[in-house]
Scaffold this motif. Structure first.
Motif: not given
Lengths: 380, 518, 300
Positions: B26, B29, B478-482, B496, B498-502
């Motif tokens: 991912t 994205w 991290c919602p993406d376990v990344a 993985y 996704k660059g959400c930035g949290i």
């Protein structure tokens, strides 16, 4: 032989108890209630073996079965009419998920208005949902078919709908041969399928897939269901050896020289059979399996007996087309070189099938439409 | 019946033992990715050595002492020493203080030094393979320079005027502030490292610049600032009037000092306070007065030290300028010091000669400041190559400043020998991370607690202002376990992410940013 | 009990799932799986997670996932629990995951039935306050004032958000709790507590949805926190439907509701007067909650 005088509903419930299920989830609806009550009584006496869950709707009944069967449990539910209609989404889901669920549907007309009589439209309108459907003509058939349905479903990983008429069968008491629990359990055995949900086994069951995947799944499901008559016959051979009874997907009683036959399913077949001696020159074809439709077997019977005319007893109506059975029979026999005349006797609403109606239909010539009798009663 | 068929069907249909979604990369994205940054922490900002405090705190927290030492020695090779003698400005603006209590940075610093003492292993193989360099003066500047040169393979010889090495560390700083054991361990390690120490050599007498220049590739002069500042004070030539450094040298080397109770110490710097506190520790001395010509707030001495002196019983007198040391004619011994009232205004110190007072005393210690002795440069010849640093250049300063100067000298010398550009001087223009910038709301693991005795626990209290202190918030949120824990660090798995930035928004230490704008 | 296990091998959720960047629902399940451990079976009703879980044969979780139709969650959970029991898997934790639609609206019947029967499983509602999977249509969990695709500008949702917690409390279930993504420790504590209880357990998790709420994807945790700080979404638990206990009092961190509303574009059309009215509403709800907490007396 331990014959018992029981109703069709009781026969179904006792069969479930004899087969041994892990879970029964059900919601009451007339005329199915006696099944629920009988099973609840088994539970009260500690004889059910599994759990009985009184759920809050038919939808939830089937959902609950869905969860349990996914874990590998043998499950059962029963409903009727509106209840079956309410389950519609789950019905499709269960066959797509290949859950071997056995459900009894007691035929009853679907409103509005509120009607209690045994129109077959409730179950027939679910014909395209991927469930096998077997129609029973008496309480003994109900008992035996429920037992066999578990085996059929678990072999094919497809859900089964065992259908019989409200009141005529559900509430009528008949002598039924009820074998002992041990004998039945030894015959059926524990659940014969693998659980989909197994703790510790990573699986994304029935998650979002592509159309191509669904194409493969539907095709596989279709092919598997087409194997049902063969599996049904095999089961009945075994069944005969243990219990002394067996059934065919389509049964024919054609007197010597008869060129006309009534085709009926459920209790109407029993009625026709009763009147056959008085209906000169007429035979009976009893349709037991409706899904998959045993078209080949039916064609073979028609050709062998040289039948020229079939009168289809449809206690149902697919509005705008006519009787479900008539449609199916026409389609199935279309490939014959000499096709019989097919006449539709519509008894929608679940009205009583009388000798007069049958005789009136038989008296018509093959070319006539059964207009007068088409609706059984005059609607003025 | 046909379990096998069913199993095959299930496998085919429903992908039993499904494959991990990690096949689905991912990372594609993403529009921007988080990246680690380092911002200045208040402790590093305030540290005279600009030591990477959050970094070595992080290493100590994880029990990675070797790493801690490596990070520490980049800027400070003597943490055990500085942990004792530094006045630790690093703790003053520690952001942890806004929560509960400032970190006790020197304690952890000392612990790293002590770990080094216990785990020091002499280097294998040949050392000191490069050119010989001479260091004159074995104070903190000289030792620091020697350390870095030796560390880089130079053959270093340290010359010392006194009979013992350490300079100000051995002679100027009282033992109660720096246990001599610590100094001796440092010196022992330096010797083990291959540095030669030659004592009792005085520049200009038995050690000549010319010879040094001939015998060594480069010479570093770090002779300090030992010359007492000459102030006109009548009677100051009396033999019982000591200059502070002389007094401290004698005291610290446990030599006899002729001193009588009560003692008056004149001055307001650290040497004055050291002298006063040392004097009070001597047998027969019951009363020590520290007399300074300006106010307490204007004292150059470390306020903490002044407070300690006060607590120990040193009498503090302010706004008094010495006028004369009064000698008793009969015995010839000192009886008192005369003072004028004094205070500071815009023009400077203003004396009020109309207001005088007499302070009775038996001895006087003058701590009026000291300055470098520039005569060390004589005779200077044109072709000589000399480096100089420490107090000799800066005038009297602190131990960490001397260490920094020594380090700078070492790297400058190496740059010259190896014909490289000289070292960058670590300059600070950046503002340190303020407490308000930290986002501690996510730190549910954070408990309010006072200073911990155990260095590892104390280091665990560090908030890592501007530096990743591996709190794990980025991992947790991290919602993406990344985010993965790799080699004692959290690393971003860009396959993985996704660059959400949290992680950037939530980083409590403010040590992350989105790369490529966000 | 502390969230100390930061090793990715022990995570029960895989990377590469299909959630949008900054998805609150994805985090909910991550914390859920972390807390409850690998011996778990998860039934997922139609929701964003029908997509997030991945396209078979891929899967985002290390435990079995059973997808099921929208209204069925509560009943499928009942069946799954009993089916696993029938197979001897008594120690497997059964979890049903549903969105707000599958909980507040279409799934309410089955949920209520299962709760009333005190079925032995954990029902998790990850609430993103609208039908987000289909493009943010209004649900009964949508708060007053929010704009959705079925209440487009200048319209907005009228009517209060359904108080699902009081509905669940009225069922008298052994355990019900709210949890926030910004308080993962609190959430883990509650999940572990729930796991140790027999009977029906319900957890409501406010799960911010960046595209649906009109926020930056990096704000998910921040918004979850603001929701708690503004008392819009208090953290509490209900034991046996009657013992109300706060797990977090935002005393020092109390924030005006306005800040929470203004951080989200879905509330952009809400005027000052409405904000004041909403603030009063939140204050009233908070007082009501406190009353219930205070009248609950001592903690068991």
């Amino acid at each position: 032989m331990p014959y018992e005088l029981i109703s069709g509903c009781q026969a179904a419930a006792i069969a479930v108890q004899r087969a041994g299920v892990d879970l029964v989830a059900a919601y009451p609806i007339t005329p199915q209630t006696a099944i629920v009550e009988t099973l609840a009584n088994f539970e009260a006496k500690g004889e059910l073996g599994g759990e009985f869950v009184s759920v809050e709707s038919e939808y939830s009944a089937l959902s609950c079965c869905n969860g349990a069967v996914a874990a590998g449990a043998r499950v059962f539910t029963a409903t009727s009419s509106h209840g079956l209609a309410y389950m519609h989404e789950m019905i499709q889901w269960c066959s797509g998920a290949r859950f071997p669920i056995v459900m009894v549907n007691v035929n009853r007309a679907v409103g509005a208005p509120w009607v209690l009589d045994p129109d077959q439209g409730d179950s027939l309108s679910q014909r395209d949902t991927g469930w096998m459907q077997i129609y029973c003509a008496n309480a003994q058939e109900v008992f035996d078919t429920v037992l066999q349905a578990f085996m059929l479903s678990e072999e094919l990983l497809l859900p089964s709908l065992v259908v019989f008429d409200g009141f005529y069968i559900s509430h009528t008491y008949e002598p039924v041969d009820v074998p002992e629990v041990e004998k039945v359990r030894e015959f059926i055995g524990p659940p014969q399928f693998q659980a989909q949900v197994e703790p510790g086994v990573q699986a994304n069951l029935h998650g979002l897939s592509k159309g191509e995947t669904q194409l493969q799944l539907v095709r596989r499901r279709h092919e598997d269901m087409l194997r049902a008559p063969q599996v049904f016959t095999a089961i009945n051979e075994k069944f005969y050896r243990v219990f002394g009874r067996s059934y065919k997907t389509v049964d024919a009683t054609i007197p010597e020289g008869s060129k006309t036959a009534f085709l009926a399913a459920g209790s109407t077949a029993e009625t026709v059979k009763w009147f056959l001696p008085e209906l000169k020159g007429c035979g009976l074809i009893q349709l037991r399996m409706f899904r998959p439709f045993p078209g080949d077997e039916l064609g073979r019977i028609v050709e062998e007996q040289g039948l020229e005319r079939l009168i289809i007893v449809d206690r149902n109506c697919s509005t705008g087309t006519g009787g479900y059975f008539a449609q199916e029979v026409r389609a199935a026999l279309y490939g014959l070189t000499v096709r019989p005349v097919i006449q539709d006797l519509l008894l929608a609403g679940g009205i009583d099938l009388t000798k007069d109606i049958l005789a009136g239909a038989a008296e018509k010539s093959p070319g006539d439409k059964l207009v007068d009798q088409e609706w059984g009663v005059e609607l003025k | 019946m046909s379990g096998k068929t069913n199993e095959a069907l299930l496998n085919y249909l429903y992908a039993r033992g499904s494959e991990a979604s990690s096949l689905n990369k991912t990372g594609g994205w993403r529009l921007a990715a988080p990246e680690k940054i380092k911002r200045l922490s208040p402790c590093r900002h305030d540290c005279l050595l600009h030591s990477e405090v959050p970094d070595w705190m992080e290493a100590v927290k994880g029990g990675r002492w070797e790493d801690a030492w490596q990070i520490m020695s980049r800027s400070n090779p003597f943490p055990a020493l500085t942990g004792h003698v530094c006045f630790s400005p690093c703790t003053e603006n520690c952001n942890r203080g806004r929560l509960d209590q400032e970190l006790e940075i020197p304690a952890v610093e000392r612990a790293i030094g002590e770990w080094r003492f216990d785990h020091y292993q002499p280097r294998r193989g040949p050392r000191a393979v490069k050119d010989p360099v001479a260091v004159v003066g074995s104070g903190p500047a000289g030792l620091s320079c020697a350390f870095y040169l030796s560390d880089h393979g130079y053959k270093v010889t340290v010359f010392e005027k006194s009979s013992i090495s350490g300079g100000m560390l051995a002679l100027g700083i009282p033992e109660y502030r720096l246990p001599r054991e610590v100094l001796n361990k440092e010196l022992a390690i330096l010797e083990e490292e291959g540095i030669t120490f030659i004592t009792n050599r005085t520049l200009g007498e038995d050690l000549m610049l010319r010879e040094l220049n001939n015998d060594f590739r480069e010479v570093f002069l770090a002779t300090g600032a030992w010359l007492p500042r000459q102030e006109k004070l009548a009677g100051a030539e009396h033999k019982s009037v000591y200059h502070a450094l002389d007094f401290l040298s004698l005291f610290n080397t446990r030599q006899h000092v002729e001193i009588k109770d009560p003692v008056v110490v004149i001055g307001g710097g650290n040497a004055a306070v050291d002298s006063a506190r040392s004097a009070l520790r001597m047998n027969g001395i019951n009363h020590v007065s520290l007399i300074y010509r300006r106010s307490r707030a204007e004292m150059p001495a470390n306020p903490g030290e002044v407070e300690m002196a006060e607590q120990e019983g040193v009498e503090l007198v302010f706004n008094a300028n010495p006028a004369e040391v009064v000698t008793e004619t009969a015995s010839g011994s000192i009886s008192a010091v005369l003072f004028n009232h004094s205070k500071t205004n815009r023009e400077g110190l203003v004396l009020d000669t109309s207001r005088t007072f007499k302070k009775e005393c038996g001895s006087v210690i003058l701590a009026l400041g000291q300055e470098p002795d520039y005569s060390v440069f004589d005779p200077l010849e044109e072709e000589m190559s000399l480096f100089a640093g420490g107090d000799l250049v800066s005038g009297p300063a602190t131990v960490p400043e001397a260490i920094r100067a020594g380090r700078l000298a070492a790297f400058s010398i190496m740059a010259k020998i190896e014909s490289r550009p000289g070292p960058d001087v670590f300059g600070i223009s950046e503002q340190p991370v303020a407490f308000e910038e930290l986002n501690l709301l996510g730190r549910s693991d954070l408990e309010l607690q006072d200073r911990q005795k155990e260095p590892v626990l104390e280091a665990g209290r560090c908030l890592g202002c501007g530096t990743c202190n591996t709190c794990g918030i980025c991992y947790l949120f991290c919602p993406d376990v990344a985010v993965e824990w790799i080699n004692n660090n959290y690393e971003f798995n860009l396959d993985y992410c996704k660059g959400c930035g949290i992680c950037v928004t939530e980083c409590p230490a403010r040590a992350l940013q989105m790369e490529g704008g966000y | 009990m502390k969230i100390t296990d930061y090793s990715i091998e022990n995570e029960l959720m895989y990377s590469g799932h299909n959630a949008c960047p900054g998805c609150g629902g994805a985090l909910t399940v991550r914390y859920l799986t972390r807390a409850l451990g690998p011996n778990m079976a998860l039934a997922i009703t139609a929701s964003c997670w029908s997509i997030i879980a991945g396209a078979p044969p891929l899967t985002a979780l290390k435990c079995p996932i059973l997808h099921c139709p929208f209204p069925s969650a509560g009943a499928v959970g009942s069946g799954l629990r009993r089916g696993l029991n029938a197979k001897g898997h008594y120690d497997t934790t059964v979890v049903v995951l549903a969105g707000d639609g599958g909980t507040f609206d279409i799934g309410l019947q089955a949920l209520s039935g299962a709760a009333q029967r005190n079925e032995d499983y954990i029902f998790i509602c990850y609430d993103n306050e609208a039908y987000m999977n289909t493009g943010m249509q209004t649900s009964s969990a949508t708060p007053f004032g929010a704009r959705t695709s079925t209440r487009p500008y200048p319209l907005f949702k009228h009517g209060q958000k359904k108080d699902i917690m009081r509905i669940m409390a009225a069922h008298g279930i052994p355990y019900a709790a709210t949890a926030s993504l910004a308080f993962p420790q609190d959430m883990e504590n509650k999940l572990k507590k729930a796991q140790g209880i027999k009977g029906f357990r319900f957890m409501h998790v406010l799960s911010p949805c960046p595209p649906g709420w009109g926020t930056d994807s990096s704000e998910t945790i921040h918004l979850s926190r603001l929701a708690v700080f503004t008392n819009f979404y208090p953290l509490y638990e209900i034991i046996n439907g009657e013992q109300w206990q706060m797990t977090y009092y935002p005393e020092k961190t109390r924030t005006p509701l306005k800040e929470y509303l203004e951080a989200q574009r879905r509330f952009r059309q809400v005027d000052e007067m409405t904000i004041e009215a909403l603030q009063e509403e939140v204050d009233r709800d908070w007082e009501g909650l406190l009353k219930r907490v205070n009248s609950s007396g001592e903690t068991k």
